[in-house]
Design an enzyme around this catalytic site. Sequence first.
Site, mmCIF file in Angstrom:
data_model
loop_
_atom_site.group_PDB
_atom_site.id
_atom_site.type_symbol
_atom_site.label_atom_id
_atom_site.label_comp_id
_atom_site.label_asym_id
_atom_site.label_seq_id
_atom_site.Cartn_x
_atom_site.Cartn_y
_atom_site.Cartn_z
ATOM 1 C CB SER A 185 -34.794 -24.773 51.935
ATOM 2 O OG SER A 185 -33.931 -23.492 52.258
ATOM 3 C CE LYS A 204 -33.096 -25.252 56.325
ATOM 4 N NZ LYS A 204 -33.920 -25.687 55.766
#
Length: 774
Positions: free
Chosen positions: A682, A725
């Site tokens: 990611s 996140k």
Amino acid sequence: MPHNELNIPELLPLYPLKDIVAFPYMVFPLYIDEPEMLLFRDSQELYGSFVAVVFPRKPESPSSRVLLENLHEIGTVCRITQFKKVSGGRFKVILEGINRIRIGGLKESQSYPLAVIEVIREFIEKGLVTEALVQSLIGLLKISLSYGKPLPDDVMKMIDYIDNPARLSDLVALYVNLPQADLQELLETIDPLERLKKVYVHLTNEVQKLQVHSELKTELNKRVGKNQKDYLLREQMKQIQEELGDEDPRNADILDLRKRIDDADMPDEVRKIALKELKRLERINQASPEYNVSRTYLDYLAGMPWNISTEDSLDIVKAEKVLDEDHYNLKKVKERILEFLAVRSLKETMKGPVLCFVGPSGVGKTSLGRSIARSMGRKFVRVSLGGVRDEAEIRGHRRTYIGALPGRIIKEIYRCGSNNPVLMLDEIDKLSHDFRGDPSSALLEVLDPEQNFSFQDHYLDVPFDLSKVMFITTANQMDPIPGPLKDRMEIIRLAGYSSEEKQHIANNFIIPREIDENGLGKIPPLFSDEGLTRIIREYTREAGVRNLQRTIAQVLRKVAKEVTQGKPVREQITPEVVTELLGPRKFYNEVAAESDRIGIVTGLAWTESGGDILFIEATSMPGKAELILTGSLGDVMKESARAALSYIQAHASEFGIEDNAFENRTIHIHVPSGAIPKDGPSAGVTMVTALVSLLTKRPARRSVAMTGEVTLTGRVLAIGGLKEKVLAAHRAGVKTVLAPSRNKDDLEDIPKNVSQELEFLFIDDASQAVAAVL
């Protein structure tokens, strides 16, 4: 006196010993007849009282001639210290060993042989090995004394003061009671260190024999004494019972077990096995170890809750109230429990669900299990699986093994006395396996509603129905859990908390409990919203609230200390009071504290402890065309960096990068906090942006954080853990979050107060990220 000052003659009378090997420093008596008297008398008169003694290779008759080949080469020169006549016409001679000698030859005389001798000089070299052997020998001697090996007191005192290793080895050799052949071998060992080693080996064997003998003797006395004592006690017990008219306790035990078996409401096949085992128990002697093994097995069979269940509290409103009292938010978990109760109220025979709570530490996974049990009116059982690597912990041991017991599942159900508890398997991702089996494979049957209705523990060896149990497992991350086991569980993810949620949890749950725990219930201080916010943002940085609880407890302990010292009571905990009590802040806003820079881009990562921000740094230098990656990166993250560089090289003109920007340039990508391992795809879009920023000399906006996997063609793919996140970005002061378009639906899981304070940009191509950040 040194031997070279004793003036030992080179020619001495030789006396062959019969049943003893003489050593230097040894004092021993000899009883001789009239014909042998002449040798010792001449020794006193003609040879300075010295005589050579040697042990023959084979016994000789007194009348036979002494031959050199029948004598050992090494003997001992002795000095006559006493010579007197005793009864029966015999004489007693006391000899003292002086030194080792080598027999060089024989000369005949009228009545006895004369030996040509060579006095052997011993050279003593002291060192660490010698000192260690001496200390070990003395220690072994004291151990042998403790086992009853006799040794004169004067000899023991002498041993403590002997400084000569050679003399010590000779003295100990006499004490060990070795065969004459071994003693002669020690006498012939001239090197003191080698002789010391041999004596150490012999003495070690002697001590081991003494230990075994002592243990056998102790065990024998213990067994004989215990058997006699048990027999007498049983006879006395029988007489007492006959006088009082009481039953034999053994019979009472059997009757009690029979009654428990009848009352246990077992399945028919289990009841047959239990009664068969009970008949076997009646024939076993109570003193036999097998009696306790059989009785314990029957105790488990009779004590299992075969048909004992707690009644579920199906009041959904009450259950929701209980869940809200114990935990804030966690809507998905609470909805799932209420759904189960709703279906349970409509269908009584439904099977218990298998839920798996996955989330970072400190978000309340374990305590949530207790709340669920309380809301449903069920008993709660917790089994910790962290570090379990033995399959028998789950399935139990077979009864053929000594000390066999059921597995943890059956044991905990036996203890709680209910066949439908809420059973929490904590830390299921920390399971391990080795040569003793794979516990995760054993859990496949336990956690499968299609199989666990007839779960068979190795110890019980009969099927038990686990389908009514509500299983809840907890884990920090899903990756270590095997696929088949993961497939049997309903995964419910618990993300971290936002600052506002932490503030609510602190005010309603943590602060009241910690005030009571720290003895401030009568004078509770009030935490201001600003003071609590400072604790949350400047002294803790976590997904859960465990460190927040510790920090609040630390503040209250310091307040309690001030109260006991007679200082004024702090009525309110303000930001200034927090700084005064806790000292300088521990965490800073990395995003707001730094300015925009070239080649440094803010990324978002997900770890088992929740979300976090990370900074991707890129730089270049003259050198060969290569890519250097540092920061403890995993293989997947390294591949993302190479794919990002390949994508930029293929589209250099689109980004305004010069054609020769890659020639003779070494590009270095680093992720700070190098001691922490990092992996995953990611960070691809973050690396693309950092490299473009470096190669085009355009600074990146530090307040923009991004996440997304990048392909070689620049497409941005979906990622996991967006909520964690985003919460990490919010904690760090990020203003804008870039995420893949395919993750747009995940915004529903993010708290509204967080999503309202952040700007979200959803992208499909890496070029969009470059345009938004640079």
